[in-house]
Design a protein around this motif. Sequence first.
Motif, short mmCIF file in Angstrom:
data_model
loop_
_atom_site.label_atom_id
_atom_site.label_comp_id
_atom_site.label_asym_id
_atom_site.label_seq_id
_atom_site.Cartn_x
_atom_site.Cartn_y
_atom_site.Cartn_z
N VAL A 26 0.86 -1.19 0.00
CA VAL A 26 0.00 0.00 0.00
C VAL A 26 0.89 1.23 0.00
O VAL A 26 1.87 1.31 0.75
N LEU A 27 0.55 2.21 -0.82
CA LEU A 27 1.22 3.50 -0.82
C LEU A 27 0.27 4.55 -0.23
O LEU A 27 -0.95 4.50 -0.47
N VAL A 28 0.83 5.47 0.52
CA VAL A 28 0.08 6.62 1.02
C VAL A 28 0.75 7.86 0.43
O VAL A 28 1.92 8.13 0.71
N ALA A 29 0.03 8.58 -0.41
CA ALA A 29 0.56 9.80 -1.02
C ALA A 29 0.16 10.98 -0.16
O ALA A 29 -1.00 11.38 -0.12
N GLY A 30 1.13 11.54 0.57
CA GLY A 30 0.87 12.67 1.46
C GLY A 30 1.04 12.28 2.91
O GLY A 30 0.41 11.32 3.38
N GLY A 31 1.91 13.00 3.61
CA GLY A 31 2.20 12.68 5.01
C GLY A 31 1.69 13.69 5.99
O GLY A 31 2.32 13.92 7.03
N GLY A 32 0.54 14.32 5.70
CA GLY A 32 -0.12 15.16 6.69
C GLY A 32 -0.85 14.29 7.70
O GLY A 32 -0.63 13.08 7.78
N ILE A 33 -1.74 14.88 8.47
CA ILE A 33 -2.44 14.13 9.52
C ILE A 33 -3.27 13.00 8.92
O ILE A 33 -3.30 11.88 9.45
N ALA A 34 -3.94 13.25 7.79
CA ALA A 34 -4.73 12.17 7.17
C ALA A 34 -3.82 11.02 6.73
O ALA A 34 -4.14 9.84 6.96
N GLY A 35 -2.69 11.33 6.11
CA GLY A 35 -1.78 10.28 5.68
C GLY A 35 -1.19 9.51 6.85
O GLY A 35 -1.05 8.28 6.79
N LEU A 36 -0.83 10.21 7.91
CA LEU A 36 -0.27 9.55 9.09
C LEU A 36 -1.33 8.69 9.79
O LEU A 36 -1.03 7.61 10.30
N ALA A 37 -2.58 9.17 9.81
CA ALA A 37 -3.67 8.38 10.39
C ALA A 37 -3.90 7.11 9.57
O ALA A 37 -4.16 6.03 10.11
N ALA A 38 -3.81 7.23 8.24
CA ALA A 38 -3.96 6.05 7.38
C ALA A 38 -2.85 5.04 7.66
O ALA A 38 -3.09 3.83 7.74
N ALA A 39 -1.62 5.53 7.82
CA ALA A 39 -0.50 4.64 8.12
C ALA A 39 -0.71 3.92 9.44
O ALA A 39 -0.42 2.72 9.58
N ARG A 40 -1.20 4.64 10.44
CA ARG A 40 -1.48 4.02 11.75
C ARG A 40 -2.52 2.92 11.61
O ARG A 40 -2.39 1.83 12.19
#
Length: 544
Positions: free
Chosen positions: A58-72
């Motif tokens: 899985v890739l997450v494009a964007g490391g703002g709060i939404a991206g970090l929450a998705a990674a968590r």
Amino acid sequence: MTLRRRALLAGAGAAALAGCGPAREIAGDFNGTAVERGHALRDVRGWPPATVARRAQVLVAGGGIAGLAAARALRQRGVDDFAVLEMEDHAGGNSRAGSVNGIACPLGAHYLPVPGDDAHEVQDLLEELGLRRRVAGRWVYDERTLCHSPQERLYFQGAWQEGLLPWLGVGAATLAAYRRFAARVEALRREARFAMPALRAPVLPLHLALDAQTFDAWLAAEGFADPQLRWYLDYCCRDDYGAGSACVSAWAGIHYFASRHGFHVPGGSGAQEGDDPEAGLLTWPEGNGWLARRLAAPCGARIATGRTVLRIAETRAGVEVDAWDHATQQTERWRAGHCIVALPVFVAARVVQPAPDFLRAAAARTPHAAWAVANIRLDAPLADRAGAAPAWDNVLHGAPGLGYVDARHQSLDPRPGPTVLTWYQALGTAPEARRMLLERPWGAWRDAILAELAAPHPDIAERATRIEVTRYGHAMAVPVPGQLAFLNEIGPQRLNDKRWQLLKNEQSVPVPGTAHLSFAHADWAGYSVFEEAFTRGHAAGLAA
């Protein structure tokens, strides 16, 4: 928690500052955002072909709060083969932090309201971080992170008063207007539910009626003309939404109060009558950067910073993502089974190829506000005007800026000493505001900030040693009239059935997307606060 405002220094104001240089040499620069990286995506034609190949589940494009929450959420599911691509050198988006000469300070969002039960994903995060625990059958929050008293004050008519709603010396008519507005907010809250995050409340005809007009128009129609009430409501809109009450919708103006703790009328002593004792704020010297760093830490090397996403395309087997690595000056090609696009909608519409119709419509329909954030290093405490004692949040009535927060306010060290004040100004959505933000030299920002803060602090030019200015050309989505109706219309119609997830309280969070793409960003709420970004990112991580 989040950035704000719309007011600009007009030509007359800039002229008035022309002779207002600092009394001593003050160091400083622009810092905190790599403006040229974002503009390169718009301006560069013909990026070099990919020479590096990488893979992830899985890739997450964007490391703002939404991206970090998705990674968590991916880690919670046991998905360890993921990567987060972030353009800046540090993840966190508008919630990143910095430091000035060793003193930590926010670069953007600086607090998080104690979340209500509608934001249970955020509650779970705070419990995980040790900030929330159950004691004797009730939830309590770590007192070290609850905003210390005094919390806020307003410089009004030459003196400081407690609270931000003007009350000191105002007439009976103004206090009556405050009470009538409080009653109106409460009546609307009873008539239709307002929730934070907004997706937890159904969109009803009352919401759509409010959404169809500006907050200013609604206030005028309701007979709310008192200048002090109108100043305060405009300040709240600039503070939370990046634009004033003439720009945002009446739904947004009411939602500001009705989704949390209402509108409280000051009493004769300045205390807020009817305050909810649990309606506190969580804050840290570095603002929401404290939260962003703890979300990022478990990801380790899976967060690839300094990467500008150039292209996202679906393939038969998943997705293909091209990203420019600013350190190696090479284009990387990533392949994955799924991509969570945690980018602002106008960026997502540029890089997703081809962009779905609903994404292009969202990008065209969503304006963004420009912001300036300045961190001012002081070598000693400032002289102060009469009135309320120094507070965490300090606002100047009628000023272009939104005031400042004090990085030392949360310190348990009683000894006065050097500190950093973080000053904010929201510049609204106009293209000329964005141009001014980017073209104005650092020295002009320095002089304007010092001139503004000299009214309550006449010695600020003597105490300031360094000023670092952070510029956000597209800081946050602004909830203009019609935005709620638009998002409500396209949301349910443009969802892949597999993107719906049942969460703990049996309320579904819609995640817009296609077979191999999910979209998760606060822009999909129409405005930018931590609870919105985190909830949407968390849901996308569960669904990917």
